[in-house]
Design a protein around this motif. Structure first.
Motif, PDB file in Angstrom:
ATOM      1  N   VAL A 153       0.868  -1.181   0.000  1.00 30.94           N
ATOM      2  CA  VAL A 153       0.000   0.000   0.000  1.00 30.94           C
ATOM      3  C   VAL A 153       0.903   1.229   0.000  1.00 30.94           C
ATOM      4  N   HIS A 154       0.997   1.896  -1.138  1.00 29.28           N
ATOM      5  CA  HIS A 154       1.877   3.060  -1.264  1.00 29.28           C
ATOM      6  C   HIS A 154       1.215   4.303  -0.657  1.00 29.28           C
ATOM      7  N   GLN A 155       2.054   5.247  -0.226  1.00 34.67           N
ATOM      8  CA  GLN A 155       1.560   6.509   0.307  1.00 34.67           C
ATOM      9  C   GLN A 155       2.244   7.658  -0.422  1.00 34.67           C
ATOM     10  N   PHE A 156       1.434   8.588  -0.904  1.00 35.27           N
ATOM     11  CA  PHE A 156       1.949   9.755  -1.605  1.00 35.27           C
ATOM     12  C   PHE A 156       1.553  11.016  -0.852  1.00 35.27           C
ATOM     13  N   PHE A 157       2.552  11.835  -0.534  1.00 31.69           N
ATOM     14  CA  PHE A 157       2.328  13.077   0.188  1.00 31.69           C
ATOM     15  C   PHE A 157       2.754  14.255  -0.684  1.00 31.69           C
ATOM     16  N   CYS A 158       2.045  15.352  -0.580  1.00 32.92           N
ATOM     17  CA  CYS A 158       2.497  16.594  -1.204  1.00 32.92           C
ATOM     18  C   CYS A 158       2.172  17.743  -0.262  1.00 32.92           C
ATOM     19  N   SER A 159       2.917  18.828  -0.391  1.00 39.52           N
ATOM     20  CA  SER A 159       2.707  19.979   0.489  1.00 39.52           C
ATOM     21  C   SER A 159       1.889  21.080  -0.171  1.00 39.52           C
TER      22      SER A 159
END
Length: 269
Positions: free
Chosen positions: A232-238
């Motif tokens: 289960v990948h996690q992608f974060f952005c600001s």
């Protein structure tokens, strides 16, 4: 709990490394952080880039990654050693893998490097290439207009072609046979760059070499993921999550279509 590989970048450019890691190591869980609210890093002072990189690493470390990949050339150039001194897990950058690939590729010994202002100013690629081959001739050129095009999702347009053509014009008279795309954003523009530079210039991106280095280190440490569980990948952005998600899905395509993904916009800094 499966320990992830943490990959960070100033924006969406590091997705080029993500794509290669997913291709080479499909069982590995990835957490990705794109600092889209503060991109580009290239024009910023080295101290500021180092601070931003520390903030992202401090945030990602809560997920207990087994490795950190700084998939940003500017951050690699100015902050890699700092981050390596602050954590106990392996930390790799993208400059030496790209330099190794270029050194293996060139027949004439003349290698061009394009990158952000910060990367070119640091001289990191020239240092790496000279370390590998002292007689190599390195021609460096900053291309600050490329990253904003990529962050806007503007990969193929008349504006993009004219921007790339004008930016690369100083290299056209040089005798280089190899050109390093010294920013992980630049592979998004690879078709246009190839069209401008011509078929006699081999384009080198660090993404594949970096993924191989990740694989080698994890294998040596016996830390490669075992079993057939779907990660289960996690992608974060600001910054803007809509644009970030659209570009991520467009670039990674079928590699993430059937995979469970968590999208988040954390507060850092």
């Amino acid at each position: 709990m499966q320990q992830p590989i943490a990959i960070l970048d100033s924006g969406v450019g590091g997705l080029t490394v993500v794509k290669e890691v997913m291709r080479q190591l499909p069982r590995e869980k990835i957490i990705y952080f794109g600092d889209t609210a503060r991109t580009p890093y290239g024009p910023r002072p080295a101290e500021e880039v180092t601070r931003f990189t520390r903030e992202i690493v401090d945030y990602l470390i809560q997920y207990r990654p087994k490795m950190i990949v700084i998939a940003c050339n500017t951050a690699t150039a100015v902050a890699l050693e700092d981050i390596q001194s602050r954590v106990i897990i392996p930390v790799v950058g993208v400059i030496y893998p790209g330099a190794r690939a270029a050194n293996s590729s060139t027949q004439t010994g003349v290698v061009g490097v394009i990158g952000t202002e910060g990367t070119i100013r640091s001289g990191a690629y020239e240092h790496a290439l000279k370390h590998l081959s002292p007689t190599i001739d390195v021609i460096s050129l900053a291309c600050p207009r490329f990253v904003p095009l990529v962050e806007q999702g503007n990969f193929r347009s008349e504006e993009t072609f004219e921007t790339v053509r004008a930016s690369l014009q100083p290299l056209k008279s040089d005798k280089l046979d190899t050109l390093i795309l010294g920013c992980t954003h630049y592979p998004f523009l690879v078709e246009t760059i190839a069209e401008v530079m011509g078929k006699d210039v081999n384009l080198i991106s660090s993404d594949g070499e970096t993924a191989r280095e990740v694989s080698t280190i994890l294998q040596d440490r016996n830390r490669l993921q075992q079993g057939e569980a779907v990660p289960v990948h996690q992608f974060f952005c600001s910054g803007d999550p809509v644009m970030f998600k659209r570009i991520t899905q467009q670039w990674l395509g079928e590699q993430i279509e059937l995979m469970p993904i968590v999208w988040q916009v954390p507060k850092i800094g």
